[in-house]
Design an enzyme around this catalytic site. Sequence first.
Site, short mmCIF file in Angstrom:
data_model
loop_
_atom_site.label_atom_id
_atom_site.label_comp_id
_atom_site.label_asym_id
_atom_site.label_seq_id
_atom_site.Cartn_x
_atom_site.Cartn_y
_atom_site.Cartn_z
N ILE A 13 0.69 -1.09 0.29
CA ILE A 13 -0.06 -0.07 0.02
C ILE A 13 0.98 0.71 0.04
CG2 ILE A 13 -2.08 1.98 1.26
CD1 ILE A 13 -2.84 -1.19 2.56
N ASP A 33 11.09 2.92 6.06
CA ASP A 33 10.51 1.19 6.68
C ASP A 33 12.32 0.66 6.64
OD1 ASP A 33 10.70 -1.46 6.37
OD2 ASP A 33 8.31 -1.10 4.69
N ALA A 70 -3.98 2.67 8.53
CA ALA A 70 -3.36 0.95 8.27
C ALA A 70 -3.99 0.23 9.15
CB ALA A 70 -1.50 1.09 8.69
N ARG A 71 -3.83 0.04 10.68
CA ARG A 71 -4.26 -0.40 11.53
C ARG A 71 -4.54 0.35 12.80
NH1 ARG A 71 -6.49 -4.58 9.35
NH2 ARG A 71 -5.67 -6.19 9.25
N ASP A 106 -9.26 6.76 9.12
CA ASP A 106 -10.06 5.08 9.23
C ASP A 106 -9.91 3.89 9.74
OD1 ASP A 106 -11.43 3.75 6.70
OD2 ASP A 106 -9.45 2.87 6.64
N GLU A 139 -11.90 -0.64 17.58
CA GLU A 139 -12.47 -0.13 16.56
C GLU A 139 -13.57 -1.87 17.31
OE1 GLU A 139 -12.05 -1.17 12.62
OE2 GLU A 139 -10.21 0.83 12.64
N HIS A 174 -13.18 2.63 8.02
CA HIS A 174 -12.84 1.95 8.42
C HIS A 174 -12.88 0.83 6.15
CE1 HIS A 174 -9.81 -2.07 9.55
NE2 HIS A 174 -9.47 -1.70 8.35
N ILE A 175 -13.00 2.06 5.84
CA ILE A 175 -13.10 1.47 3.79
C ILE A 175 -12.27 1.42 3.07
CG2 ILE A 175 -15.58 2.71 4.49
CD1 ILE A 175 -14.84 4.95 3.13
N GLY A 176 -10.95 1.39 3.26
CA GLY A 176 -9.78 1.73 2.49
C GLY A 176 -10.00 0.54 1.68
N ALA A 177 -9.93 -0.75 1.67
CA ALA A 177 -10.37 -1.84 0.82
C ALA A 177 -12.00 -1.80 -0.26
CB ALA A 177 -10.16 -2.87 1.63
#
Length: 316
Positions: A157, A176, A243-244, A268, A273, A291-294
């Site tokens: 991503i 990273d 992400a999370r 998101d 949650e 939480h609608i990223g996907a």
Amino acid sequence: MKVLANDGISQSGVDALKSKGFEVITTKVAQEQLENYINENKVDALLVRSATKVRKELIDACPSLKLIGRGGVGMDNIDVAYAKEKGLHVINTPAASSASVAELVFAHLYGGVRFLYDANRNMPLEGESKFGQLKKAYAGGIELRGKTLGIIGIGRIGQETAKIALGVGMKVVVFDPFIDDVTIPLEFFDGQKVEFSIKTISKEEVLKQADFLTLHVPAQKEYVLGKKEFEIMKDGVGVVNAARGGVIDEVALIEALDSKKVSFAGIDVFENEPTPAIKVLMHPKISLTPHIGAATGEAQDRIGVELADQIGELLK
Ligand SMILES: NC(=O)c1ccc[n+]([C@@H]2O[C@H](COP(=O)([O-])OP(=O)(O)OC[C@H]3O[C@@H](n4cnc5c(N)ncnc54)[C@H](O)[C@@H]3O)[C@@H](O)[C@H]2O)c1
């Protein structure tokens, strides 16, 4: 063979499975009734997204299960190691939704720099009576072009997000700890291609340089952005988390928004949650999505077809 898609599956996924000879059940069975349902119907493959939990007890209680499939990336809701130990196939679709998540990041960023999150709250209330005042309040927008996007985590991503950033003329800096450099292919509508290489730098440098920060890391034990990190950032930075929940310290984020260190946040995913903290939900400088990223038609189609292909291979 029977496939229970308990958290839903795209029609393209259903069609692909049926064409391979599988029976597809799309009934949503409640968590506490799942064990009975799987055993009564002798379900071979259980497909979930993030809602249904597939824990050790369920795996033990359902001997007909041969495969567990997660439509999406994170498998926190599945006891993966245990299932594999018991001889079950465990699959997911890691790449299918990356481009959709990256687009949502930019929805939050573009919304953020033009105050859309706030304008959409206030226009219905005061747009008629205080148009001029609102126009003034939201007049200080900026462009993303020419600004620096800091990407933390340059996996699937992160790279899709970098592609959009490069395409709209942003500078991209990346941290990273597991990757030294990446070459990102930019593909255009007519088949032209450019490859863009980026070397990763330290987290501190990214935090110092970025006008906007976006996180694309897996779930972590520690916060990736907490009080210490907010202090290092530029004043007025914009921050996005798709992400999370739990990779940003929400308390530190609210403090940073209130002190104007952070100018806006796009969130998101939430620490708590599916019942996010009310302070986050009510904050006037947070652009919110549940939480609608996907959750795009394209990503769901790719997820469904990828699952069907893998199931076809593994259970034929
Ligand atoms: N919002 C949504 O709906 C949605 C949808 C899909 C995925 N996600 C989430 O997006 C995240 C990224 O997914 P992905 O497919 O890109 O994963 P990925 O595994 O391809 O990439 C993750 C990257 O993060 C790096 N990383 C790990 N720890 C790090 C750290 N502490 N600091 C910086 N980098 C670190 C890894 O080296 C890797 O390159 C995951 O948490 C996933 O659950 C969210």
